[in-house]
Structure formats: structure tokens, C-alpha cells
Design a protein around this motif. Structure first.
Motif, mmCIF file in Angstrom:
data_model
loop_
_atom_site.group_PDB
_atom_site.id
_atom_site.type_symbol
_atom_site.label_atom_id
_atom_site.label_comp_id
_atom_site.label_asym_id
_atom_site.label_seq_id
_atom_site.Cartn_x
_atom_site.Cartn_y
_atom_site.Cartn_z
ATOM 1 N N ARG A 165 -2.508 -2.612 -6.734
ATOM 2 C CA ARG A 165 -2.770 -2.705 -5.304
ATOM 3 C C ARG A 165 -3.818 -3.800 -5.096
ATOM 4 O O ARG A 165 -4.431 -4.265 -6.048
ATOM 5 C CB ARG A 165 -3.248 -1.365 -4.754
ATOM 6 N N GLY A 187 -13.591 6.307 -3.300
ATOM 7 C CA GLY A 187 -12.570 7.364 -3.293
ATOM 8 C C GLY A 187 -12.302 7.934 -4.669
ATOM 9 O O GLY A 187 -11.730 9.021 -4.797
ATOM 10 N N GLY A 188 -12.685 7.209 -5.731
ATOM 11 C CA GLY A 188 -12.551 7.715 -7.084
ATOM 12 C C GLY A 188 -11.216 7.470 -7.750
ATOM 13 O O GLY A 188 -11.034 7.791 -8.930
ATOM 14 N N GLU A 189 -10.250 6.917 -7.032
ATOM 15 C CA GLU A 189 -8.915 6.698 -7.583
ATOM 16 C C GLU A 189 -8.857 5.446 -8.470
ATOM 17 O O GLU A 189 -8.124 5.400 -9.451
ATOM 18 C CB GLU A 189 -7.931 6.558 -6.416
ATOM 19 N N VAL A 190 -9.653 4.439 -8.105
ATOM 20 C CA VAL A 190 -9.612 3.156 -8.811
ATOM 21 C C VAL A 190 -10.452 3.226 -10.078
ATOM 22 O O VAL A 190 -11.610 3.638 -10.046
ATOM 23 C CB VAL A 190 -10.123 2.011 -7.903
ATOM 24 N N ARG A 191 -9.851 2.794 -11.204
ATOM 25 C CA ARG A 191 -10.548 2.777 -12.493
ATOM 26 C C ARG A 191 -10.975 1.361 -12.885
ATOM 27 O O ARG A 191 -11.940 1.182 -13.612
ATOM 28 C CB ARG A 191 -9.641 3.344 -13.587
ATOM 29 N N ARG A 197 -13.113 2.044 -0.457
ATOM 30 C CA ARG A 197 -11.935 2.366 -1.273
ATOM 31 C C ARG A 197 -12.339 2.778 -2.687
ATOM 32 O O ARG A 197 -11.774 3.698 -3.265
ATOM 33 C CB ARG A 197 -10.989 1.170 -1.336
ATOM 34 N N CYS A 199 0.823 -1.215 0.000
ATOM 35 C CA CYS A 199 0.000 0.000 0.000
ATOM 36 C C CYS A 199 0.857 1.265 0.000
ATOM 37 O O CYS A 199 0.447 2.304 -0.532
ATOM 38 C CB CYS A 199 -0.937 0.003 1.199
ATOM 39 N N ASP A 214 0.310 0.920 -9.544
ATOM 40 C CA ASP A 214 -0.765 1.552 -10.304
ATOM 41 C C ASP A 214 -1.969 1.710 -9.378
ATOM 42 O O ASP A 214 -2.660 0.749 -9.071
ATOM 43 C CB ASP A 214 -1.118 0.683 -11.520
ATOM 44 N N ARG A 215 -2.213 2.935 -8.956
ATOM 45 C CA ARG A 215 -3.278 3.190 -7.990
ATOM 46 C C ARG A 215 -4.667 3.112 -8.615
ATOM 47 O O ARG A 215 -5.672 3.123 -7.909
ATOM 48 C CB ARG A 215 -3.073 4.550 -7.326
ATOM 49 N N SER A 216 -4.731 3.023 -9.952
ATOM 50 C CA SER A 216 -6.026 2.926 -10.623
ATOM 51 C C SER A 216 -6.491 1.479 -10.777
ATOM 52 O O SER A 216 -7.601 1.227 -11.228
ATOM 53 C CB SER A 216 -5.953 3.588 -12.000
#
Length: 201
Positions: free
Chosen positions: A106, A136-140, A133, A75, A81-83
Motif C-alpha cells: 500500500r 494503527g499497528g498494522e504496518v510493520r 496510519r 487501498c 500486503d497491509r504490513s
């Protein structure tokens, strides 16, 4: 009733080893004898490593991995790649994917699968943390990488339905003929999955 062949300390060691996955009473006795025989090389260092593990290992509050820090090493890794988020059943599944070295993603560890027969429902798994998680909008993209069991697939469908409103692309691992597999040795379920997900050659 047979008389004990060793002192209570050794019997306790055997009993504890027998609780480990893959070790029955006989294997546990063999392992205990080997540890005792190699007490300086193995037993001492093993007991010290277990003491340190007991004191320092924690569960990551972000993903559910185990490490000596929270958040865990994965983490905290800024090169990831945070997406891309890979959802797995257990920490051992996470480790298996990491050994393969195919993704720099992740992870999110569920802690098991839904199993009504065993009394495991959504509240018993780390599903709420997953939804949080994803909000949060970060993951695509979320890759649902659970085992191809009935409970695993039930869990995958439940999660896919739950996160559908979040506008996150959801994929899952392909199922079918393994690399190097022979059709004659595959079960009907694997063959059915392979045929259903056949691709253009």
C-alpha cells in the motif's frame, strides 16, 4: 503587436495547453492544431474524458492517491500486503512504482517534500496522516521512496526521526549506480552514494 491569427476560442485552447508540463507556446500551438484537425477522433473524446475526470476524480482520504472512488482501488485491494507501506512524494511516483509491478504494497502520498526555501513545511504535507496510519499497528515496514534530491533526503530524515518511536521498521530506496549506467556519465553525488552503500561481492 502582432494581430491574432485565430479566434479567441482557439487562442484560449492554446493558452491552456501551454500551461501543461513540457509544453511551451510552440508545442501548445502544434497540439491545438492537431486536436482541431482530428476533432472527431481526438478533440471530442478528449473533452468528454476531461469532463468526466473533472466530475468524478477525487483524492483518496486514506493514502492521497487519485481515483474515482474513496478509498481508492489500491487501498481497497485485499490482496495487498497491509504490513508494508511505501511513502512517495507524488501520485506520479506511486504510478511509476505500480508500473514496475515489484511490490503488492500500500502507499502513502506526501504531496511534495519539505522545502524551507519554497515555504513548504510539515503542515503542508500529508505527514500527519502517515503518522496516524502507522499508529494503527498494522504496518510493520515503511519504505521511504522519495527522490534523491536535497529536499527529498531532508524529508526522508524528518519522517524517519518522527516515526522512530512507533517501532516500525523504516527503510529507504538504495541510491547509486543505475543498472546499465556508466561511471563516466554519473555525477559526483551518485558516485558518492554508490561508494558509501557498497556491498560485498
Amino acid at each position: 503587436m502582432a494581430a491574432p491569427v485565430a479566434g479567441p476560442e482557439i487562442e484560449r485552447l492554446v493558452q491552456l495547453l501551454a500551461r501543461l508540463p513540457g509544453l511551451g507556446p510552440r508545442s501548445a500551438r502544434r497540439a491545438a492544431l492537431h486536436l482541431i484537425k482530428k476533432r472527431e477522433e481526438l478533440l471530442g473524446p478528449l473533452s468528454e474524458a476531461m469532463r468526466v475526470a473533472h466530475e468524478r476524480i477525487v483524492t483518496c482520504s486514506t493514502c492521497g492517491n487519485i481515483d474515482t472512488s474513496d478509498p481508492c482501488t489500491i487501498c481497497r485491494d485485499v490482496r495487498r500486503d497491509r504490513s508494508l507501506l511505501v511513502v512517495v512524494e507524488t501520485v506520479s511516483d506511486l504510478w511509476a512504482l505500480e508500473r514496475a509491478g515489484l511490490l503488492r504494497a500500500r502507499y502513502h502520498v506526501l504531496g511534495g517534500v519539505l522545502s524551507p526555501l519554497d515555504g513548504v513545511g510539515p503542515d503542508d504535507l500529508n505527514i500527519a496522516g502517515l503518522v496516524e496510519r502507522l499508529r494503527g499497528g498494522e504496518v510493520r515496514e515503511t519504505i521511504i521512496a522519495v527522490n534523491a534530491t536535497v529536499d527529498g533526503q531532508t524529508t526522508a530524515h524528518y519522517i524517519a526521526d518522527l516515526i522512530a518511536p512507533l517501532s516500525v521498521k523504516t527503510t529507504r530506496l538504495a541510491h547509486g549506480v543505475p543498472v546499465g549506467g556508466e561511471l563516466d556519465y554519473l555525477d559526483e553525488g551518485t558516485l558518492a552514494a554508490a561508494l558509501e552503500r557498497r556491498t560485498v561481492f
